[in-house]
Write a protein that holds these residues in place. Structure first.
Motif, mmCIF file in Angstrom:
data_model
loop_
_atom_site.group_PDB
_atom_site.id
_atom_site.type_symbol
_atom_site.label_atom_id
_atom_site.label_comp_id
_atom_site.label_asym_id
_atom_site.label_seq_id
_atom_site.Cartn_x
_atom_site.Cartn_y
_atom_site.Cartn_z
ATOM 1 N N UNK A 62 -72.816 -3.621 -21.287
ATOM 2 C CA UNK A 62 -71.483 -3.681 -21.893
ATOM 3 C C UNK A 62 -71.020 -2.285 -22.267
ATOM 4 N N UNK A 63 -69.744 -2.048 -22.007
ATOM 5 C CA UNK A 63 -69.104 -0.800 -22.392
ATOM 6 C C UNK A 63 -67.900 -1.151 -23.246
ATOM 7 N N UNK A 208 -76.298 -13.740 -29.681
ATOM 8 C CA UNK A 208 -75.942 -12.856 -28.570
ATOM 9 C C UNK A 208 -77.201 -12.214 -28.029
ATOM 10 N N UNK A 209 -77.202 -11.880 -26.747
ATOM 11 C CA UNK A 209 -78.393 -11.277 -26.147
ATOM 12 C C UNK A 209 -78.432 -9.765 -26.379
ATOM 13 N N UNK A 210 -79.610 -9.182 -26.239
ATOM 14 C CA UNK A 210 -79.708 -7.721 -26.229
ATOM 15 C C UNK A 210 -79.010 -7.204 -24.976
ATOM 16 N N UNK A 211 -78.181 -6.186 -25.150
ATOM 17 C CA UNK A 211 -77.378 -5.660 -24.042
ATOM 18 C C UNK A 211 -77.505 -4.143 -23.984
ATOM 19 N N UNK A 212 -77.428 -3.619 -22.786
ATOM 20 C CA UNK A 212 -77.304 -2.182 -22.595
ATOM 21 C C UNK A 212 -75.899 -1.799 -23.032
ATOM 22 N N UNK A 246 -71.392 6.872 -28.077
ATOM 23 C CA UNK A 246 -72.796 6.598 -28.397
ATOM 24 C C UNK A 246 -73.347 5.610 -27.386
ATOM 25 N N UNK A 247 -74.651 5.641 -27.218
ATOM 26 C CA UNK A 247 -75.315 4.674 -26.343
ATOM 27 C C UNK A 247 -76.519 4.083 -27.069
ATOM 28 N N UNK A 248 -76.778 2.822 -26.756
ATOM 29 C CA UNK A 248 -77.968 2.153 -27.277
ATOM 30 C C UNK A 248 -78.414 1.157 -26.213
#
Ligand SMILES: [Zn+2]
Length: 478
Positions: A62-63, A208-212, A246-248
């Motif tokens: 997701x972005x 909700x699922x873990x997402x990039x 930011x990114x996670x």
């Protein structure tokens, strides 16, 4: 999710008992008839994974591009999501958290303006007991999407931030914040869409699922943006604005705060990079908050295992009381050290070990409350009495008639039941079993069965959890 941790309810239990000298003369609380049940004989071996489970390589990507408009109470944005289901679907379902009945009356609102994608047929709202325009946004696909196949969807949205109360989204002098502020993919891997109704309680109902995850925020140039993930330096000022990114790699949701923050950085001995921000006239200095945050991470990690993220960011908001956790991001609306520990504990219990916050709210809230007492034994004072409260710790969000009952049973009684289980099994053995649970369920959506499985080798731990109706016979692993 978060959970709004209002300071009142569990604190009320503590206050009630603050002057008492023993449990025996302190019980002014209603006492439920004990339901002592022997642990089932056929509990399977739990075992402990050799290493922490890794995120699903097919997790969503997701972005999120946010723009805080110049009025500072409107956020416009675009969400781009690539979704690969693990079972066949013909639609995508997104949860519109700001429209919930506990949030919308404060002026919060999330509207989907447009939806696009090669496979998209159309989009529609569904009520789900939320305010207008609805609590769910359902994107119908042109055809079925098989397990393992991917689709990409883009959603434009407008978020309105209410003012005057502490919620997941809001604005006050010099600060705007939002979390669950974009349509939230409501997918429970292995199960399907989480279309649970909203409830009028101060807690979460999302799954909700873990997402990039990658996040971009355009904000007026005087504001500093704090958010989920590893933050880069902001862009140069252009047209009176800066863009922060930011990114996670593994976030279920995103929190953002844009304000007149003074920031400080600190790093834990294990290398977790902490960033905090305080507003002018904040009740703590940035350095104090950074020190408390690194201490909380280190104290908790000693009991429940390595911190889940590379970074943790804490925004100290005006003192409304309470805090709300998001993946690698905390909104802290009190200078309370214990509330901070609670929200940091949620980075394990909710952030990494996910749960259906509608179906099994105790899996994040009881564990975060338990963790407070594990690192600060003083805070355990008073919890024992909560064991006598009526109500099932393992209830869903529709089982609690009001906030007081929800907080007392899920946080207070749930935390107490875990403490009692820990005392019965022995603290070191119990904490080791919890570390196994954390490692086995990391980045997934855990269930009470997983707790049962992790405690299979510690039968003494089970009766307190069964008596409190945290675990029931339906939770025995099959
Ligand atoms: Zn909580």
């Amino acid at each position: 999710m978060t959970a709004v941790r209002r300071a009142v309810p569990v604190a009320a239990v503590l206050l009630l008992l603050a002057g008492c000298t023993s449990f025996a003369d302190s019980v002014a609380l209603p006492v439920a008839a004990p339901v002592t049940t022997s642990p089932p004989a056929d509990v399977e071996e739990g075992g402990c994974p050799a290493e922490r489970a890794r995120p699903d390589p097919d997790r969503p990507v997701v972005s999120l591009d946010f723009r805080l408009e110049d009025d500072r109470v409107t956020v416009t944005g675009t969400e781009t999501i690539e979704f690969t289901p693990d079972r066949r679907v013909d639609e995508l379902v997104f949860r519109l958290v700001p429209n919930g009945p506990d949030s919308a009356p404060e002026g919060n609102r999330l509207v989907v303006d447009d939806v696009r994608g090669d496979d998209v047929a159309d989009g529609r709202y569904e009520g789900a007991a939320a305010a207008d325009p609805g609590g769910l946004y359902v994107v119908s696909l042109e055809g079925d999407l098989d397990a393992g196949d991917s689709t990409q969807v883009e959603l434009d949205f407008t978020l309105t931030l209410g003012q005057g109360d502490f919620d997941r989204v809001g604005a006050d002098d010099g600060v705007s914040w939002w979390a669950s502020g974009a349509p939230l993919l409501a997918w429970e891997p292995g199960v399907g869409w989480a279309e649970d109704p909203f409830v009028d309680l101060g807690g979460e109902t999302a799954t909700s699922p873990a997402m990039d995850t990658s996040v971009s925020v355009s904000a007026p140039e005087d504001l500093t943006v704090l958010m989920t993930g590893a933050r880069a330096e902001p862009s140069a000022v252009q047209d009176g604005r800066r863009t922060w990114t930011a990114t996670e790699p593994v976030a279920r949701d995103v929190g953002v705060a844009a304000g007149l923050f003074t920031t400080a950085q600190a790093t834990t001995p294990d290398g977790v990079a902490v960033t905090v921000g305080v507003l002018p006239d904040g009740e703590l200095t940035a350095e104090e908050l950074a020190g408390r945050t690194t201490a909380a991470i280190t104290d908790l990690a000693a009991h429940v295992g390595a911190f889940p993220y590379r970074t943790l960011t804490v925004a100290l908001l005006p003192d409304y009381g309470g805090g709300i956790e998001y993946p690698s991001m905390i909104f802290e609306a009190t200078p309370s050290r214990l509330v901070l520990v609670h929200e940091v504990a949620h980075q394990w219990f909710y952030g990494m070990v996910g749960n259906s916050q509608f179906r099994d709210p105790w899996l994040d809230e009881a564990f975060a409350t338990w963790a407070e007492a594990v690192v600060d034994e003083q805070s355990a004072f008073g919890y024992e009495a909560a064991l006598g409260l009526p109500g099932e710790v393992g209830g869903s969000m529709t089982d609690f008639p009001d906030d007081g009952t929800y907080f007392d049973v899920v946080y207070g009684k749930g935390g107490a039941a875990l403490l009692a289980a820990r005392a019965a099994a022995g603290p070191e053995a119990f904490d080791a079993a919890i570390r196994c649970y954390v490692d086995a369920t990391a980045w997934s959506v855990a269930t009470p069965e997983d707790v049962y499985a992790a405690l299979a080798d510690l039968p003494a731990a089970l009766p307190p959890l069964i008596d409190a109706q945290a675990l029931g016979k339906d939770d025995v692993p099959r």
